[in-house]
Design a protein around this motif. Structure first.
Motif, PDB file in Angstrom:
ATOM      1  N   GLN A  57     -66.432  44.745  -1.947  1.00 50.63           N
ATOM      2  CA  GLN A  57     -67.814  44.494  -1.569  1.00 50.63           C
ATOM      3  C   GLN A  57     -68.665  45.382  -2.411  1.00 50.63           C
ATOM      4  OE1 GLN A  57     -69.380  42.112  -0.497  1.00 50.63           O
ATOM      5  NE2 GLN A  57     -68.120  41.265   1.021  1.00 50.63           N
ATOM      6  N   ILE A  58     -67.883  46.738  -3.056  1.00 52.97           N
ATOM      7  CA  ILE A  58     -68.417  47.581  -3.790  1.00 52.97           C
ATOM      8  C   ILE A  58     -68.370  46.741  -5.316  1.00 52.97           C
ATOM      9  CG2 ILE A  58     -68.038  49.905  -4.952  1.00 52.97           C
ATOM     10  CD1 ILE A  58     -68.921  50.021  -2.246  1.00 52.97           C
ATOM     11  N   PRO A  60     -67.562  43.162  -6.293  1.00 54.25           N
ATOM     12  CA  PRO A  60     -67.145  41.995  -5.789  1.00 54.25           C
ATOM     13  C   PRO A  60     -66.382  41.094  -6.836  1.00 54.25           C
ATOM     14  CG  PRO A  60     -69.366  42.430  -5.643  1.00 54.25           C
ATOM     15  CD  PRO A  60     -69.065  43.394  -6.507  1.00 54.25           C
ATOM     16  N   THR A  61     -65.754  40.194  -6.345  1.00 54.27           N
ATOM     17  CA  THR A  61     -65.024  39.172  -7.202  1.00 54.27           C
ATOM     18  C   THR A  61     -66.175  38.048  -7.300  1.00 54.27           C
ATOM     19  OG1 THR A  61     -63.058  39.612  -6.368  1.00 54.27           O
ATOM     20  CG2 THR A  61     -63.036  37.578  -7.625  1.00 54.27           C
ATOM     21  N   ASP A  62     -66.532  37.711  -8.249  1.00 52.17           N
ATOM     22  CA  ASP A  62     -67.482  36.336  -8.684  1.00 52.17           C
ATOM     23  C   ASP A  62     -67.066  35.622  -9.856  1.00 52.17           C
ATOM     24  OD1 ASP A  62     -68.280  38.347 -10.695  1.00 52.17           O
ATOM     25  OD2 ASP A  62     -70.125  38.823  -9.962  1.00 52.17           O
ATOM     26  N   GLU A  63     -67.826  35.629 -10.902  1.00 51.88           N
ATOM     27  CA  GLU A  63     -67.340  34.715 -11.911  1.00 51.88           C
ATOM     28  C   GLU A  63     -66.285  35.534 -12.753  1.00 51.88           C
ATOM     29  OE1 GLU A  63     -70.882  35.732 -12.424  1.00 51.88           O
ATOM     30  OE2 GLU A  63     -70.854  34.234 -10.636  1.00 51.88           O
ATOM     31  N   THR A  64     -66.126  36.921 -12.491  1.00 52.40           N
ATOM     32  CA  THR A  64     -65.077  37.708 -13.191  1.00 52.40           C
ATOM     33  C   THR A  64     -64.262  38.435 -12.029  1.00 52.40           C
ATOM     34  OG1 THR A  64     -66.544  39.457 -13.499  1.00 52.40           O
ATOM     35  CG2 THR A  64     -66.367  37.816 -15.142  1.00 52.40           C
ATOM     36  N   PRO A  65     -63.123  38.767 -12.188  1.00 48.35           N
ATOM     37  CA  PRO A  65     -62.343  39.779 -11.267  1.00 48.35           C
ATOM     38  C   PRO A  65     -62.907  40.920 -10.788  1.00 48.35           C
ATOM     39  CG  PRO A  65     -61.117  39.260 -13.103  1.00 48.35           C
ATOM     40  CD  PRO A  65     -62.411  38.714 -13.524  1.00 48.35           C
ATOM     41  N   GLY A  66     -62.759  41.385  -9.662  1.00 46.78           N
ATOM     42  CA  GLY A  66     -63.490  42.698  -8.974  1.00 46.78           C
ATOM     43  C   GLY A  66     -62.319  43.484  -8.284  1.00 46.78           C
ATOM     44  N   MET A 163     -64.033  44.340 -17.877  1.00 43.78           N
ATOM     45  CA  MET A 163     -65.275  44.248 -17.075  1.00 43.78           C
ATOM     46  C   MET A 163     -66.340  44.711 -17.893  1.00 43.78           C
ATOM     47  SD  MET A 163     -66.350  45.021 -13.160  1.00 43.78           S
ATOM     48  CE  MET A 163     -66.730  46.912 -13.373  1.00 43.78           C
ATOM     49  N   ILE A 164     -66.161  45.898 -18.246  1.00 42.62           N
ATOM     50  CA  ILE A 164     -67.281  46.876 -18.577  1.00 42.62           C
ATOM     51  C   ILE A 164     -67.356  46.689 -20.213  1.00 42.62           C
ATOM     52  CG2 ILE A 164     -67.446  48.419 -16.746  1.00 42.62           C
ATOM     53  CD1 ILE A 164     -66.118  50.464 -18.712  1.00 42.62           C
TER      54      ILE A 164
ATOM     55  N   TRP B 400     -73.796  49.662  -6.010  1.00 41.16           N
ATOM     56  CA  TRP B 400     -72.700  48.775  -5.603  1.00 41.16           C
ATOM     57  C   TRP B 400     -73.126  47.300  -5.228  1.00 41.16           C
ATOM     58  CZ3 TRP B 400     -72.341  46.808  -0.389  1.00 41.16           C
ATOM     59  CH2 TRP B 400     -73.364  47.344   0.613  1.00 41.16           C
ATOM     60  N   GLY B 401     -72.148  46.604  -5.531  1.00 39.11           N
ATOM     61  CA  GLY B 401     -72.394  44.994  -5.008  1.00 39.11           C
ATOM     62  C   GLY B 401     -72.424  44.280  -6.419  1.00 39.11           C
ATOM     63  N   ARG B 402     -73.005  43.131  -6.452  1.00 37.75           N
ATOM     64  CA  ARG B 402     -72.926  42.034  -7.401  1.00 37.75           C
ATOM     65  C   ARG B 402     -73.836  42.402  -8.524  1.00 37.75           C
ATOM     66  NH1 ARG B 402     -71.602  35.984  -6.361  1.00 37.75           N
ATOM     67  NH2 ARG B 402     -72.456  35.782  -8.344  1.00 37.75           N
ATOM     68  N   TYR B 404     -75.065  45.651  -8.865  1.00 40.45           N
ATOM     69  CA  TYR B 404     -74.246  46.671  -9.685  1.00 40.45           C
ATOM     70  C   TYR B 404     -73.213  46.284 -10.907  1.00 40.45           C
ATOM     71  CZ  TYR B 404     -71.159  50.706  -9.911  1.00 40.45           C
ATOM     72  OH  TYR B 404     -70.418  51.748 -10.177  1.00 40.45           O
ATOM     73  N   LYS B 405     -72.395  45.380 -10.406  1.00 38.58           N
ATOM     74  CA  LYS B 405     -71.095  45.010 -11.532  1.00 38.58           C
ATOM     75  C   LYS B 405     -71.934  44.241 -12.545  1.00 38.58           C
ATOM     76  CE  LYS B 405     -67.290  42.006 -11.451  1.00 38.58           C
ATOM     77  NZ  LYS B 405     -66.855  40.449 -10.817  1.00 38.58           N
ATOM     78  N   LEU B 408     -73.198  47.042 -14.813  1.00 39.60           N
ATOM     79  CA  LEU B 408     -72.141  47.907 -15.493  1.00 39.60           C
ATOM     80  C   LEU B 408     -71.573  46.990 -16.639  1.00 39.60           C
ATOM     81  CD1 LEU B 408     -69.578  49.186 -12.761  1.00 39.60           C
ATOM     82  CD2 LEU B 408     -71.464  50.526 -14.117  1.00 39.60           C
ATOM     83  N   ALA B 409     -71.158  45.673 -16.507  1.00 41.44           N
ATOM     84  CA  ALA B 409     -70.804  44.989 -17.466  1.00 41.44           C
ATOM     85  C   ALA B 409     -71.884  44.759 -18.606  1.00 41.44           C
ATOM     86  CB  ALA B 409     -70.430  43.645 -16.825  1.00 41.44           C
ATOM     87  N   TYR B 412     -72.601  49.178 -20.237  1.00 36.99           N
ATOM     88  CA  TYR B 412     -71.657  50.155 -20.739  1.00 36.99           C
ATOM     89  C   TYR B 412     -71.643  50.103 -22.337  1.00 36.99           C
ATOM     90  CZ  TYR B 412     -67.581  52.905 -21.453  1.00 36.99           C
ATOM     91  OH  TYR B 412     -66.903  53.934 -21.866  1.00 36.99           O
ATOM     92  N   THR B 413     -71.722  48.961 -22.925  1.00 35.86           N
ATOM     93  CA  THR B 413     -71.543  48.815 -24.301  1.00 35.86           C
ATOM     94  C   THR B 413     -72.844  48.815 -24.723  1.00 35.86           C
ATOM     95  OG1 THR B 413     -71.666  46.405 -24.080  1.00 35.86           O
ATOM     96  CG2 THR B 413     -69.235  47.455 -24.471  1.00 35.86           C
TER      97      THR B 413
END
Lengths: 183, 561
Positions: A57-58, A60-66, A163-164, B400-402, B404-405, B408-409, B412-413
């Motif tokens: 949940q921190i 998550p796995t969505d369109e890309t791996p988590g 991912m980043i 955290w969470g969607r 947040y992810k 980050l993606a 970062y760049t």
């Protein structure tokens, strides 16, 4: 408690064995543990399943791996056997906390991993809101497991770096980015 | 994983001469970093027998790794707070608490091994700013006993003997020789800074960096690995003491570098002269190395600590501290940071930290009513974990969470930090003292830091934070935000604590770095600084060391120690 790959898989495949062992938690965990079942050094299978669900949940796995695909749980397990040895108890207690919170929001839930995703998110949000120290630890460990060098057990196949957009080539020439394409 | 990129460089010679502890060598040098390395080179090449004591290990590029977790978790290149703690309080009225307040390099080469290598010279104003500005309440703001002109030849030695790449800018102070190497490429951060500065009527110049842009003897040119700050250089391009001056000292056959040697006390005799240094070896056995003279280069926090821990009947308040000035006037430099996110990829994680700098606010319009000044660079020195755990995303981002992810993606760049590096005022109340109760793993009283920024400085930091944000907006950032300005409680710049001066009542060392109170004790490092310049002190620390080395060798040669 060590969970060898073999017993882990045996549990997954055999209800009889599970009843025999009367380790229902392990059975439930085994069914949900998504990563390749390598041995855990520190975690019980049940704790691993709940911690992994929280990490997922921190990041998550969505369109890309988590976190799950990055094998963050193995990073944390390895950390608790190496540089974070002193924190083992906190994590065992943390897993227990996740389970007790899970039971509070859903009486049918035997484990945190059991919960519907939106309830998992609600539990974590309440831990964050109440400034429960374990939440910050969990969050930081999940992120470190995504982004630390793969040799530490997570960031499987550089999932987190991809991912980043970080690339570990460590030798670069111009252009470095879009803005110096003509420099 | 290509964890290492190594050129086939000849191995660095670590086989040094060995002196017996009872053999009174000409000089024991405490510390092997920016100043200690230069002193070792200058004194050994002048023909003197030298022992360098370094608390950390002697690593080389073959040992260095690109592993942020290892670096930070194990304090792999830095002081280890777990065995060498410190306490902190803002004022003498507060209770000091155990919390990390200092970070410095622990190992042969000191902090020069892991620093970003920004090598700005100080300018004329930095040496005379106090008298130009006038007295400021609550400070010990003072002019230096030396001028830029006196130090210039030694800045040039740093350029050529340590290795600095750059190109003179119109606003530079006078220089006697060009740079030995051309500047580094701008990266996207540099191009954007050039564009933003131009919009504001300012100019971005190639940053002077102690990083080889062309190969040097026994050293590779920078391969733009991207892990500079916090990490050791794997191709010897970063001009650390480890690869520049220490090999020269070792090659003389007169300089012994002893790693894993933790100095606890400088011993003196009844005549008030230094007789040698007591230290613990790797097995914690105590050894006394005799010496005809001692040079302390342990940094602006550890140097005053060592002097205060070297009390004796003759020096009841600590060694070289009849003035009571040892440990006072601690300066960090200051500054303000804003961040911006750009539309396209910047990829700040590739390549060296800061490629271009803006010096238009080095000195400020007096109408602003601010003291000091500074300079700006664009950088992205956040490792992936640092960025993601909290330092990199806008303050209102989910943690955290969607979403947040997703951030980050995306970010970062595309994120840039604009650092405004500034001066900060020397205050007698900002100090390094000994903690009355906390000790390190060797049983030696720990550092207690007392530090609070002057209100004038906090205004200066805010001004620079605002201008940093202006720059990012002018460069076309899609979104900008500021890091909050607050009084500092942690620093990697440790300056001013054994200040240089002509008056023994108000300073610790004279203009040749000799302790006023002790004829055969010299102190050369960040602690010598009277003012702290505009945020990049290392080049000045090394220029002072080249100058001190020359004079101290002269004194020794003439029997004047």
């Amino acid at each position: 408690m060590d969970q060898s790959r073999r017993s882990f898989l045996a549990l997954t495949g055999s209800t009889a064995a599970a009843i025999w062992l009367a380790d229902v938690d392990a059975l439930l965990a085994a069914g949900r543990h998504a990563a390749t079942a390598d041995a855990f050094i520190v975690f019980s299978a049940a704790d691993a399943a709940d911690i992994e669900a929280a990490c997922a949940q921190i990041v998550p796995t969505d369109e890309t791996p988590g976190a799950r695909e990055a094998r963050v749980i193995y990073f944390i397990d390895k950390a608790l056997d190496t540089f974070a040895r002193g924190q083992r108890n906190e994590w065992v207690k943390g897993a227990r906390l996740l389970r007790s919170k899970a039971a509070r929001v859903d009486r049918a839930a035997r484990t945190f991993a059991d919960l519907r995703p939106e309830l998992q998110i609600a539990v974590l949000a309440s831990l964050e809101k109440d400034k429960v120290p374990f939440f910050q630890e969990l969050r930081n460990a999940a992120i470190a497991g995504m982004l630390a060098s793969p040799e530490h057990g997570g960031n499987f196949e550089k999932t987190g770096w991809k991912m980043i957009g970080f690339d570990d080539r460590f030798v670069w020439t111009a252009p470095f980015g879009w803005y110096d394409r003509d420099a | 994983m290509p964890d290492h990129v190594h050129l086939s460089l000849p191995p660095l010679d670590q086989s040094t001469v060995q002196y017996a502890p009872d053999d009174a060598v000409d000089f024991v040098i405490v510390g092997s970093g920016a100043a200690g390395g230069v002193m070792a080179k200058e004194l050994s090449t002048a023909g003197f027998r030298v022992v360098v004591l370094e608390q950390g290990p002697w690593r080389t590029e073959k040992d260095f790794v690109h592993d942020e977790l290892k670096i930070w978790n194990e304090a792999w290149l830095t002081n280890d707070f777990r065995v060498s703690p410190n306490t902190f309080r803002a004022t003498a009225h507060d209770k000091a608490r155990v919390q990390p307040a200092i970070l410095y390099g622990r190992g042969v080469g000191g902090t020069t091994v892991h620093f970003s290598a920004n090598y700005w010279r100080f300018r004329e104003i930095d040496f005379v700013e106090a008298s130009r500005t006038g007295a400021i309440a609550g400070t010990g703001f003072a002019d230096w006993p030396i001028t830029y002109q006196e130090l210039e030849p030694y800045y040039t030695k740093v350029d050529w003997e340590v290795g600095v790449a750059g190109v003179p800018a119109p606003s530079d102070p006078p220089r006697s020789k060009p740079y030995p190497m051309p500047p580094h490429p701008p990266k996207s951060t540099g191009v954007l800074l050039e564009q933003g500065a131009a919009k504001l009527g300012w100019t971005a110049h190639p940053a002077p960096l102690a990083i080889a842009s062309t190969p040097l003897p026994g050293r590779g040119a920078c391969i733009q690995c991207g892990l500079c700050l916090g990490f050791g250089c794997e191709v010897r391009a970063k001009s650390s003491s480890l690869v520049s001056v220490i090999p020269v000292a070792v090659a003389t056959g007169r300089c012994e570098v002893r790693p894993d040697s933790y100095v606890r006390k400088i011993e003196t005799d009844t005549a008030g002269r230094v007789t040698g240094v007591k230290y613990f070896d790797a097995r914690k056995a105590e050894i006394f190395q005799r010496a005809k003279a001692v040079v302390v280069c342990a940094n602006g926090a550890e140097t005053p600590r060592l002097l205060l821990n070297s009390k004796s009947q003759r020096f009841p308040h600590g060694l070289a501290n009849s003035s009571g000035v040892v440990g006072t006037h601690l300066m960090f430099n200051g500054g303000g940071t804003s961040l911006g996110v750009f539309e396209h990829e910047v990829n700040g994680f590739k390549g060296l930290v800061a490629s271009r700098v803006v010096w238009d606010l080095y000195e400020l319009d007096p109408a602003l009513g601010l003291v000091g000044g500074g300079g700006f660079d664009y950088r992205f020195d956040l490792t992936p974990i640092q960025f993601a755990t909290g330092d990199g995303l806008p303050p209102d981002s989910p943690r955290w969470g969607r979403e947040y992810k997703r951030l980050l993606a995306h970010n970062y760049t595309r994120t840039i930090e604009c650092y405004g590096h500034t001066s900060s005022l020397p205050m007698p109340t900002n100090t390094i003292t000994l903690d009355p109760t906390v000790k390190d793993a060797w049983g030696i009283p720990a550092i207690r830091m007392t530090y609070q920024d002057h209100p004038q400085d906090l205004r200066l930091y805010k001004y620079f934070t605002d201008r940093a944000e202006d720059l990012l907006k002018a460069s076309g950032a899609v979104r900008t935000w500021q890091r909050p300005v607050e009084s500092q409680a942690f620093s990697v710049h440790l300056l001013g604590t054994c200040r240089m001066g002509n008056d023994p009542a108000t300073s610790v060392v004279d203009k040749f770095h000799r302790a006023h109170d002790v004829p055969n004790l010299f102190i050369v490092d960040g602690s010598s600084l009277v003012t702290c310049g505009r945020g990049q002190p290392t080049m000045t620390i090394q220029a002072l060391a080249f100058r001190a080395g020359e004079h101290v060798a002269g004194f020794a040669g003439r029997g004047e120690i």
